[in-house]
Design a protein around this motif. Sequence first.
Motif, PDB file in Angstrom:
ATOM      1  N   THR A  17       0.840  -1.198   0.000  1.00  0.00           N
ATOM      2  CA  THR A  17       0.000   0.000   0.000  1.00  0.00           C
ATOM      3  C   THR A  17       0.876   1.250   0.000  1.00  0.00           C
ATOM      4  N   TRP A  18       1.902   1.212   0.880  1.00  0.00           N
ATOM      5  CA  TRP A  18       2.826   2.354   0.923  1.00  0.00           C
ATOM      6  C   TRP A  18       3.539   2.535  -0.409  1.00  0.00           C
ATOM      7  N   GLN A  19       3.915   1.416  -0.983  1.00  0.00           N
ATOM      8  CA  GLN A  19       4.616   1.501  -2.265  1.00  0.00           C
ATOM      9  C   GLN A  19       3.730   2.125  -3.330  1.00  0.00           C
ATOM     10  N   LYS A  20       2.454   1.725  -3.272  1.00  0.00           N
ATOM     11  CA  LYS A  20       1.505   2.286  -4.237  1.00  0.00           C
ATOM     12  C   LYS A  20       1.393   3.799  -4.054  1.00  0.00           C
ATOM     13  N   LEU A  21       1.299   4.181  -2.771  1.00  0.00           N
ATOM     14  CA  LEU A  21       1.162   5.599  -2.441  1.00  0.00           C
ATOM     15  C   LEU A  21       2.399   6.369  -2.894  1.00  0.00           C
ATOM     16  N   ASP A  22       3.557   5.748  -2.671  1.00  0.00           N
ATOM     17  CA  ASP A  22       4.825   6.354  -3.043  1.00  0.00           C
ATOM     18  C   ASP A  22       4.887   6.551  -4.553  1.00  0.00           C
ATOM     19  N   ALA A  23       4.480   5.511  -5.277  1.00  0.00           N
ATOM     20  CA  ALA A  23       4.502   5.595  -6.740  1.00  0.00           C
ATOM     21  C   ALA A  23       3.558   6.683  -7.221  1.00  0.00           C
TER      22      ALA A  23
ATOM     23  N   ARG B 178       5.061  10.074  -6.681  1.00  0.00           N
ATOM     24  CA  ARG B 178       6.096  10.400  -7.660  1.00  0.00           C
ATOM     25  C   ARG B 178       5.515  10.885  -8.993  1.00  0.00           C
ATOM     26  N   THR B 179       4.322  10.419  -9.314  1.00  0.00           N
ATOM     27  CA  THR B 179       3.753  10.822 -10.602  1.00  0.00           C
ATOM     28  C   THR B 179       3.342  12.297 -10.619  1.00  0.00           C
ATOM     29  N   VAL B 180       3.142  12.898  -9.428  1.00  0.00           N
ATOM     30  CA  VAL B 180       2.783  14.324  -9.428  1.00  0.00           C
ATOM     31  C   VAL B 180       4.029  15.205  -9.443  1.00  0.00           C
ATOM     32  N   LEU B 181       5.212  14.576  -9.501  1.00  0.00           N
ATOM     33  CA  LEU B 181       6.464  15.338  -9.480  1.00  0.00           C
ATOM     34  C   LEU B 181       6.548  16.428 -10.565  1.00  0.00           C
TER      35      LEU B 181
END
Lengths: 286, 177
Positions: free
Chosen positions: B10-16, B19-22
Amino acid sequence: MKQPTGQISRLGTFKYLAQRFAFLSLIGMTFALMLIGKADTVIVERARMAVSDAVTPILRVMAEPAASISQFVTNVQELGAIREQNTDLRETNARLLEWQAVAQKLENENRQLRALLGTVNEPGAHAISARVVADSGGAFAQSVLITAGGRDGVAKGQAVVTGEGLAGRVTQAGYRSARVLLVTDINSRIPVRVGEAGDRAILAGNNSPRPRLIFLGVKSAIAPGDRVVTSGDAGAFPPGLPVGRVVVSDESSALIEPFVSRDRLQYVEVLDFGLTGILADADGPQ
Amino acid sequence: MTEITQRRTTWQKLDARARTVLPFGLTVIVLLFGMTPTYVPGLAQITPMYTLVAIYFWAIYRPDLLGYGLGFVIGVLEDLLTGAPLGVGALTLLLTQWIVFNQHKFFHAKPFAITWFAFGLVAFGAMLLKWVGIGLVTSSGFTPFGDLFASYLITVAVYPIIAWLFSKAQSGLLVEP
Protein backbone atom coordinates in the motif's frame (compact mmCIF):
# COMPACT_ATOMS: atom_id res chain seq x y z
CA MET A 1 -0.20 -0.73 -46.73
CA LYS A 2 -1.20 -3.09 -43.98
CA GLN A 3 -4.14 -2.00 -41.90
CA PRO A 4 -3.66 -2.45 -38.14
CA THR A 5 -6.41 -4.68 -36.88
CA GLY A 6 -8.14 -5.66 -33.67
CA GLN A 7 -8.60 -4.12 -30.26
CA ILE A 8 -5.34 -2.17 -30.08
CA SER A 9 -6.00 0.06 -33.08
CA ARG A 10 -9.55 0.76 -31.91
CA LEU A 11 -8.23 1.64 -28.45
CA GLY A 12 -5.55 3.82 -30.03
CA THR A 13 -8.10 5.70 -32.10
CA PHE A 14 -10.31 6.15 -29.08
CA LYS A 15 -7.40 7.49 -27.02
CA TYR A 16 -6.42 9.85 -29.82
CA LEU A 17 -9.96 11.16 -30.16
CA ALA A 18 -10.35 11.56 -26.38
CA GLN A 19 -7.12 13.55 -26.21
CA ARG A 20 -8.16 15.71 -29.13
CA PHE A 21 -11.52 16.33 -27.53
CA ALA A 22 -9.85 17.26 -24.21
CA PHE A 23 -7.52 19.67 -25.99
CA LEU A 24 -10.28 21.40 -27.94
CA SER A 25 -12.57 21.72 -24.93
CA LEU A 26 -9.73 23.16 -22.82
CA ILE A 27 -8.95 25.69 -25.56
CA GLY A 28 -12.63 26.60 -25.52
CA MET A 29 -12.43 27.02 -21.77
CA THR A 30 -9.51 29.45 -22.01
CA PHE A 31 -11.60 31.64 -24.32
CA ALA A 32 -14.51 31.40 -21.91
CA LEU A 33 -12.18 32.49 -19.11
CA MET A 34 -11.03 35.47 -21.19
CA LEU A 35 -14.65 36.56 -21.59
CA ILE A 36 -15.39 36.13 -17.89
CA GLY A 37 -12.22 38.03 -16.98
CA LYS A 38 -13.11 40.78 -19.43
CA ALA A 39 -16.51 41.22 -17.84
CA ASP A 40 -14.52 41.74 -14.64
CA THR A 41 -16.90 39.91 -12.40
CA VAL A 42 -16.55 39.60 -8.69
CA ILE A 43 -16.01 35.85 -9.05
CA VAL A 44 -12.69 36.29 -10.88
CA GLU A 45 -11.48 38.72 -8.25
CA ARG A 46 -12.49 36.38 -5.43
CA ALA A 47 -10.71 33.48 -7.16
CA ARG A 48 -7.55 35.59 -7.56
CA MET A 49 -7.55 36.55 -3.90
CA ALA A 50 -8.33 33.02 -2.70
CA VAL A 51 -5.29 31.72 -4.60
CA SER A 52 -3.11 34.60 -3.35
CA ASP A 53 -4.24 34.03 0.25
CA ALA A 54 -3.38 30.35 -0.04
CA VAL A 55 0.04 30.92 -1.56
CA THR A 56 1.22 33.99 0.40
CA PRO A 57 2.55 31.99 3.41
CA ILE A 58 4.71 29.92 1.01
CA LEU A 59 5.90 33.01 -0.87
CA ARG A 60 6.74 34.60 2.47
CA VAL A 61 9.18 31.80 3.26
CA MET A 62 10.57 31.80 -0.30
CA ALA A 63 11.20 35.55 -0.25
CA GLU A 64 13.35 35.24 2.88
CA PRO A 65 16.68 34.12 1.30
CA ALA A 66 16.58 36.77 -1.44
CA ALA A 67 15.82 39.46 1.15
CA SER A 68 18.74 38.33 3.34
CA ILE A 69 21.16 38.28 0.40
CA SER A 70 20.00 41.69 -0.75
CA GLN A 71 20.43 43.02 2.81
CA PHE A 72 23.96 41.62 2.98
CA VAL A 73 24.96 43.12 -0.39
CA THR A 74 23.56 46.50 0.64
CA ASN A 75 25.49 46.35 3.92
CA VAL A 76 28.77 45.60 2.16
CA GLN A 77 28.17 48.36 -0.39
CA GLU A 78 27.38 50.84 2.38
CA LEU A 79 30.49 49.89 4.31
CA GLY A 80 32.64 51.11 1.41
CA ALA A 81 30.96 54.47 1.16
CA ILE A 82 30.54 55.10 4.86
CA ARG A 83 32.89 58.10 5.19
CA GLU A 84 31.49 59.83 2.15
CA GLN A 85 27.96 59.22 3.34
CA ASN A 86 28.75 60.64 6.75
CA THR A 87 29.87 63.96 5.29
CA ASP A 88 26.80 64.04 3.07
CA LEU A 89 24.53 63.34 6.02
CA ARG A 90 26.09 66.13 8.10
CA GLU A 91 25.42 68.59 5.31
CA THR A 92 21.87 67.33 4.79
CA ASN A 93 21.26 67.49 8.52
CA ALA A 94 22.31 71.13 8.70
CA ARG A 95 20.06 71.94 5.75
CA LEU A 96 17.12 70.04 7.23
CA LEU A 97 17.42 71.86 10.55
CA GLU A 98 16.94 75.12 8.69
CA TRP A 99 13.91 73.64 6.95
CA GLN A 100 12.55 72.44 10.26
CA ALA A 101 12.52 75.98 11.57
CA VAL A 102 10.71 77.12 8.42
CA ALA A 103 8.20 74.24 8.68
CA GLN A 104 7.43 75.01 12.32
CA LYS A 105 6.83 78.63 11.50
CA LEU A 106 4.55 77.67 8.60
CA GLU A 107 2.69 75.12 10.70
CA ASN A 108 1.93 77.74 13.34
CA GLU A 109 0.82 80.18 10.71
CA ASN A 110 -1.30 77.51 9.05
CA ARG A 111 -2.99 76.62 12.33
CA GLN A 112 -3.81 80.25 13.02
CA LEU A 113 -5.21 80.78 9.53
CA ARG A 114 -7.27 77.60 9.75
CA ALA A 115 -8.64 78.75 13.07
CA LEU A 116 -9.54 82.11 11.50
CA LEU A 117 -11.33 80.41 8.60
CA GLY A 118 -12.90 77.73 10.75
CA THR A 119 -11.93 74.84 8.41
CA VAL A 120 -12.41 71.28 9.48
CA ASN A 121 -9.20 69.29 9.82
CA GLU A 122 -8.60 66.50 7.31
CA PRO A 123 -9.01 63.05 8.77
CA GLY A 124 -5.68 61.54 9.80
CA ALA A 125 -4.32 58.51 8.00
CA HIS A 126 -4.10 55.12 9.59
CA ALA A 127 -1.08 53.26 8.19
CA ILE A 128 -0.85 49.50 7.86
CA SER A 129 2.66 48.08 7.36
CA ALA A 130 3.17 45.10 5.10
CA ARG A 131 5.92 43.10 3.44
CA VAL A 132 6.18 42.61 -0.31
CA VAL A 133 6.40 38.86 -0.96
CA ALA A 134 5.86 38.56 -4.69
CA ASP A 135 6.63 40.68 -7.69
CA SER A 136 4.53 39.18 -10.38
CA GLY A 137 3.80 39.44 -14.03
CA GLY A 138 7.29 40.06 -15.40
CA ALA A 139 7.08 42.32 -18.44
CA PHE A 140 3.31 41.93 -18.80
CA ALA A 141 2.05 43.37 -15.53
CA GLN A 142 3.48 45.43 -12.72
CA SER A 143 1.88 44.42 -9.47
CA VAL A 144 3.07 43.03 -6.14
CA LEU A 145 1.51 40.89 -3.43
CA ILE A 146 1.74 42.15 0.15
CA THR A 147 1.28 40.35 3.46
CA ALA A 148 -1.63 42.41 4.75
CA GLY A 149 -5.25 41.97 3.83
CA GLY A 150 -8.80 42.44 4.97
CA ARG A 151 -8.03 41.21 8.49
CA ASP A 152 -5.55 44.11 8.90
CA GLY A 153 -7.92 46.71 7.50
CA VAL A 154 -6.63 46.77 3.92
CA ALA A 155 -9.36 47.51 1.37
CA LYS A 156 -9.59 48.05 -2.36
CA GLY A 157 -8.63 51.56 -3.50
CA GLN A 158 -6.27 52.47 -0.68
CA ALA A 159 -2.97 54.21 -1.47
CA VAL A 160 0.26 52.28 -0.90
CA VAL A 161 3.39 54.27 -0.07
CA THR A 162 7.01 53.86 0.98
CA GLY A 163 9.23 56.47 2.60
CA GLU A 164 10.01 57.78 -0.89
CA GLY A 165 6.48 58.30 -2.13
CA LEU A 166 3.49 56.65 -3.75
CA ALA A 167 4.03 53.03 -4.87
CA GLY A 168 0.57 52.21 -6.15
CA ARG A 169 -2.92 51.32 -5.03
CA VAL A 170 -4.66 48.26 -3.68
CA THR A 171 -6.69 46.60 -6.44
CA GLN A 172 -7.66 43.40 -4.63
CA ALA A 173 -7.79 42.71 -0.93
CA GLY A 174 -8.00 39.15 0.34
CA TYR A 175 -8.01 37.99 3.93
CA ARG A 176 -4.28 37.87 4.61
CA SER A 177 -2.87 39.26 1.35
CA ALA A 178 -3.56 42.05 -1.10
CA ARG A 179 -2.51 42.96 -4.63
CA VAL A 180 -0.95 46.37 -5.23
CA LEU A 181 -1.07 47.76 -8.76
CA LEU A 182 2.11 49.83 -9.20
CA VAL A 183 1.95 53.30 -10.75
CA THR A 184 3.95 51.95 -13.71
CA ASP A 185 1.39 49.25 -14.66
CA ILE A 186 -0.38 49.63 -17.98
CA ASN A 187 -3.75 49.73 -16.20
CA SER A 188 -2.75 52.40 -13.68
CA ARG A 189 -4.32 55.88 -13.98
CA ILE A 190 -3.70 58.42 -11.21
CA PRO A 191 -4.93 62.02 -11.01
CA VAL A 192 -1.90 64.24 -10.30
CA ARG A 193 -0.71 67.84 -10.10
CA VAL A 194 2.54 68.87 -11.76
CA GLY A 195 5.11 71.49 -10.77
CA GLU A 196 4.63 74.65 -8.75
CA ALA A 197 1.69 75.76 -10.84
CA GLY A 198 -0.08 72.54 -9.92
CA ASP A 199 -1.27 71.71 -13.44
CA ARG A 200 -3.76 68.87 -13.41
CA ALA A 201 -3.03 65.72 -15.39
CA ILE A 202 -3.44 61.96 -15.30
CA LEU A 203 -0.40 59.78 -14.74
CA ALA A 204 -0.79 56.75 -17.00
CA GLY A 205 1.41 53.67 -16.62
CA ASN A 206 2.64 51.79 -19.70
CA ASN A 207 4.52 48.80 -18.21
CA SER A 208 7.83 50.63 -18.65
CA PRO A 209 9.74 52.15 -15.71
CA ARG A 210 8.65 55.62 -16.88
CA PRO A 211 4.90 56.34 -16.90
CA ARG A 212 3.62 59.30 -18.91
CA LEU A 213 1.35 62.27 -18.28
CA ILE A 214 -1.87 62.44 -20.26
CA PHE A 215 -4.69 64.99 -20.43
CA LEU A 216 -2.25 67.76 -19.61
CA GLY A 217 -3.59 71.25 -20.32
CA VAL A 218 -2.42 72.87 -23.57
CA LYS A 219 -1.02 75.93 -21.86
CA SER A 220 0.80 74.09 -19.09
CA ALA A 221 4.52 74.81 -18.97
CA ILE A 222 6.10 71.83 -17.32
CA ALA A 223 9.83 71.26 -17.36
CA PRO A 224 12.15 68.38 -16.48
CA GLY A 225 12.67 68.29 -12.74
CA ASP A 226 9.11 69.31 -11.82
CA ARG A 227 7.63 67.36 -8.93
CA VAL A 228 4.49 65.32 -9.48
CA VAL A 229 2.12 64.78 -6.55
CA THR A 230 -1.32 63.19 -6.23
CA SER A 231 -4.14 65.66 -6.69
CA GLY A 232 -6.80 63.90 -4.67
CA ASP A 233 -9.31 64.39 -7.49
CA ALA A 234 -12.09 61.83 -7.71
CA GLY A 235 -11.39 60.82 -4.13
CA ALA A 236 -9.02 58.13 -5.32
CA PHE A 237 -6.08 59.24 -3.22
CA PRO A 238 -5.31 61.73 -0.49
CA PRO A 239 -3.84 64.88 -2.09
CA GLY A 240 -0.14 65.75 -1.95
CA LEU A 241 1.51 62.32 -1.91
CA PRO A 242 4.82 62.58 -3.83
CA VAL A 243 4.78 60.43 -6.98
CA GLY A 244 7.82 61.33 -9.06
CA ARG A 245 9.74 63.84 -11.09
CA VAL A 246 9.36 64.90 -14.73
CA VAL A 247 12.34 63.61 -16.74
CA VAL A 248 11.37 64.25 -20.35
CA SER A 249 8.90 66.82 -21.54
CA ASP A 250 8.31 67.93 -25.10
CA GLU A 251 5.22 68.85 -27.04
CA SER A 252 4.06 65.31 -27.55
CA SER A 253 4.72 63.68 -24.22
CA ALA A 254 5.93 64.03 -20.67
CA LEU A 255 7.60 61.11 -18.94
CA ILE A 256 7.88 60.69 -15.18
CA GLU A 257 10.53 58.96 -13.10
CA PRO A 258 8.64 57.62 -10.05
CA PHE A 259 10.29 58.08 -6.65
CA VAL A 260 9.48 54.48 -5.76
CA SER A 261 11.37 51.81 -7.70
CA ARG A 262 9.84 48.39 -8.29
CA ASP A 263 13.14 46.66 -7.55
CA ARG A 264 13.59 48.12 -4.11
CA LEU A 265 10.10 47.43 -2.77
CA GLN A 266 10.50 45.43 0.43
CA TYR A 267 8.22 47.02 3.01
CA VAL A 268 5.27 49.26 2.23
CA GLU A 269 2.59 51.14 4.12
CA VAL A 270 -1.06 51.02 3.15
CA LEU A 271 -2.78 54.31 3.96
CA ASP A 272 -6.32 54.15 5.21
CA PHE A 273 -7.74 57.68 4.98
CA GLY A 274 -11.31 56.55 5.20
CA LEU A 275 -11.80 57.68 1.59
CA THR A 276 -14.13 55.48 -0.39
CA GLY A 277 -12.35 56.07 -3.70
CA ILE A 278 -13.49 55.57 -7.27
CA LEU A 279 -12.63 51.89 -7.10
CA ALA A 280 -14.76 50.88 -4.17
CA ASP A 281 -17.69 48.75 -4.98
CA ALA A 282 -20.49 47.61 -2.74
CA ASP A 283 -19.76 43.91 -2.72
CA GLY A 284 -15.95 44.05 -2.74
CA PRO A 285 -14.07 42.59 0.21
CA GLN A 286 -13.99 44.98 3.14
CA MET B 1 3.54 -11.53 8.02
CA THR B 2 1.04 -11.22 5.28
CA GLU B 3 -0.30 -8.06 6.88
CA ILE B 4 3.12 -6.42 6.77
CA THR B 5 3.57 -7.26 3.09
CA GLN B 6 0.09 -5.94 2.45
CA ARG B 7 0.88 -2.66 4.19
CA ARG B 8 4.17 -2.27 2.44
CA THR B 9 2.57 -2.63 -0.95
CA THR B 10 0.00 0.00 0.00
CA TRP B 11 2.83 2.35 0.92
CA GLN B 12 4.62 1.50 -2.26
CA LYS B 13 1.50 2.29 -4.24
CA LEU B 14 1.16 5.60 -2.44
CA ASP B 15 4.83 6.35 -3.04
CA ALA B 16 4.50 5.59 -6.74
CA ARG B 17 1.42 7.80 -6.93
CA ALA B 18 3.26 10.64 -5.17
CA ARG B 19 6.10 10.40 -7.66
CA THR B 20 3.75 10.82 -10.60
CA VAL B 21 2.78 14.32 -9.43
CA LEU B 22 6.46 15.34 -9.48
CA PRO B 23 6.35 17.16 -12.85
CA PHE B 24 3.28 19.14 -11.79
CA GLY B 25 4.74 19.90 -8.35
CA LEU B 26 8.07 21.07 -9.78
CA THR B 27 6.30 23.29 -12.30
CA VAL B 28 4.30 24.97 -9.51
CA ILE B 29 7.52 25.47 -7.49
CA VAL B 30 9.17 27.06 -10.52
CA LEU B 31 6.13 29.33 -10.95
CA LEU B 32 6.36 30.50 -7.32
CA PHE B 33 10.14 30.89 -7.60
CA GLY B 34 9.63 33.23 -10.56
CA MET B 35 7.40 35.41 -8.41
CA THR B 36 9.77 35.92 -5.47
CA PRO B 37 11.34 39.38 -5.48
CA THR B 38 15.05 39.43 -6.30
CA TYR B 39 15.75 43.10 -5.44
CA VAL B 40 18.14 43.23 -8.40
CA PRO B 41 17.57 46.49 -10.31
CA GLY B 42 15.80 45.96 -13.62
CA LEU B 43 15.35 42.20 -13.23
CA ALA B 44 11.67 42.16 -12.25
CA GLN B 45 10.89 43.81 -15.58
CA ILE B 46 12.42 40.96 -17.58
CA THR B 47 11.59 37.90 -15.45
CA PRO B 48 11.83 34.75 -17.57
CA MET B 49 8.69 32.78 -18.42
CA TYR B 50 9.53 29.87 -16.12
CA THR B 51 6.29 27.93 -16.60
CA LEU B 52 6.84 27.85 -20.35
CA VAL B 53 10.23 26.18 -19.82
CA ALA B 54 8.68 23.63 -17.45
CA ILE B 55 5.68 22.85 -19.67
CA TYR B 56 7.92 22.38 -22.73
CA PHE B 57 10.35 20.12 -20.86
CA TRP B 58 7.68 17.80 -19.45
CA ALA B 59 5.79 17.76 -22.75
CA ILE B 60 8.88 16.23 -24.37
CA TYR B 61 10.05 13.86 -21.64
CA ARG B 62 6.95 12.94 -19.62
CA PRO B 63 3.82 13.70 -21.64
CA ASP B 64 2.07 10.95 -19.66
CA LEU B 65 2.47 12.84 -16.37
CA LEU B 66 1.73 16.39 -17.48
CA GLY B 67 -0.96 16.44 -20.14
CA TYR B 68 -3.38 19.07 -21.37
CA GLY B 69 -5.47 19.02 -18.17
CA LEU B 70 -2.60 19.86 -15.82
CA GLY B 71 -1.16 22.30 -18.36
CA PHE B 72 -4.45 24.15 -18.27
CA VAL B 73 -4.47 24.13 -14.44
CA ILE B 74 -0.94 25.59 -14.32
CA GLY B 75 -1.82 28.27 -16.87
CA VAL B 76 -4.92 29.37 -14.97
CA LEU B 77 -3.01 29.30 -11.68
CA GLU B 78 -0.33 31.53 -13.20
CA ASP B 79 -2.89 33.96 -14.62
CA LEU B 80 -4.66 34.19 -11.26
CA LEU B 81 -1.45 34.65 -9.28
CA THR B 82 0.40 37.11 -11.49
CA GLY B 83 -2.57 39.36 -12.11
CA ALA B 84 -2.36 38.78 -15.87
CA PRO B 85 -5.62 38.67 -17.88
CA LEU B 86 -7.34 35.36 -17.20
CA GLY B 87 -7.04 32.69 -19.89
CA VAL B 88 -4.22 34.04 -22.05
CA GLY B 89 -1.43 32.28 -20.14
CA ALA B 90 -3.39 29.04 -20.14
CA LEU B 91 -3.95 29.28 -23.90
CA THR B 92 -0.22 29.86 -24.48
CA LEU B 93 0.79 26.81 -22.43
CA LEU B 94 -1.85 24.58 -24.06
CA LEU B 95 -0.68 25.49 -27.57
CA THR B 96 2.94 24.88 -26.55
CA GLN B 97 1.95 21.38 -25.41
CA TRP B 98 -0.03 20.83 -28.59
CA ILE B 99 2.98 21.64 -30.78
CA VAL B 100 5.32 19.35 -28.83
CA PHE B 101 2.80 16.46 -28.65
CA ASN B 102 2.09 16.66 -32.37
CA GLN B 103 5.75 16.77 -33.32
CA HIS B 104 6.67 14.01 -30.90
CA LYS B 105 8.78 12.22 -33.50
CA PHE B 106 10.87 15.34 -34.00
CA PHE B 107 11.47 15.93 -30.28
CA HIS B 108 11.91 12.31 -29.22
CA ALA B 109 15.47 11.28 -28.21
CA LYS B 110 17.14 14.26 -29.82
CA PRO B 111 20.43 15.80 -28.63
CA PHE B 112 20.09 18.58 -26.09
CA ALA B 113 21.24 21.32 -28.49
CA ILE B 114 18.36 20.56 -30.86
CA THR B 115 15.67 20.61 -28.16
CA TRP B 116 17.17 23.85 -26.86
CA PHE B 117 17.12 25.41 -30.32
CA ALA B 118 13.55 24.21 -30.86
CA PHE B 119 12.64 25.75 -27.51
CA GLY B 120 13.97 29.07 -28.81
CA LEU B 121 11.50 28.87 -31.71
CA VAL B 122 8.54 27.64 -29.65
CA ALA B 123 9.16 30.23 -26.91
CA PHE B 124 9.28 33.02 -29.48
CA GLY B 125 5.89 32.00 -30.83
CA ALA B 126 4.52 31.64 -27.31
CA MET B 127 5.78 35.09 -26.32
CA LEU B 128 4.25 36.71 -29.40
CA LEU B 129 0.94 34.95 -28.77
CA LYS B 130 0.88 36.07 -25.13
CA TRP B 131 1.82 39.62 -26.11
CA VAL B 132 -0.93 39.90 -28.72
CA GLY B 133 -3.43 38.06 -26.49
CA ILE B 134 -2.88 40.30 -23.48
CA GLY B 135 -2.85 43.41 -25.68
CA LEU B 136 -6.21 42.46 -27.18
CA VAL B 137 -7.87 41.35 -23.94
CA THR B 138 -6.87 44.39 -21.86
CA SER B 139 -8.17 47.66 -23.19
CA SER B 140 -5.07 49.58 -22.10
CA GLY B 141 -2.91 48.63 -25.08
CA PHE B 142 0.30 46.70 -25.72
CA THR B 143 3.27 46.26 -23.42
CA PRO B 144 6.53 47.79 -24.79
CA PHE B 145 8.22 45.13 -26.89
CA GLY B 146 11.80 45.83 -25.74
CA ASP B 147 11.45 44.45 -22.21
CA LEU B 148 9.45 41.55 -23.56
CA PHE B 149 12.21 40.59 -25.96
CA ALA B 150 14.78 40.79 -23.15
CA SER B 151 12.51 38.54 -21.09
CA TYR B 152 12.39 36.10 -24.03
CA LEU B 153 16.19 35.99 -24.32
CA ILE B 154 16.52 35.30 -20.59
CA THR B 155 13.88 32.57 -20.85
CA VAL B 156 15.91 30.83 -23.55
CA ALA B 157 19.07 31.35 -21.47
CA VAL B 158 17.67 29.73 -18.31
CA TYR B 159 16.33 26.70 -20.23
CA PRO B 160 19.52 24.58 -19.78
CA ILE B 161 19.60 25.24 -16.02
CA ILE B 162 15.97 24.26 -15.44
CA ALA B 163 16.19 21.34 -17.87
CA TRP B 164 19.25 20.07 -15.99
CA LEU B 165 17.53 20.32 -12.60
CA PHE B 166 14.38 18.64 -13.93
CA SER B 167 16.27 15.79 -15.57
CA LYS B 168 18.17 15.21 -12.31
CA ALA B 169 14.85 15.09 -10.46
CA GLN B 170 13.42 12.79 -13.08
CA SER B 171 16.25 10.26 -13.07
CA GLY B 172 16.42 10.37 -9.28
CA LEU B 173 12.75 10.08 -8.41
CA LEU B 174 10.79 8.87 -11.39
CA VAL B 175 10.80 5.34 -12.67
CA GLU B 176 11.46 5.28 -16.41
CA PRO B 177 8.29 4.55 -18.39
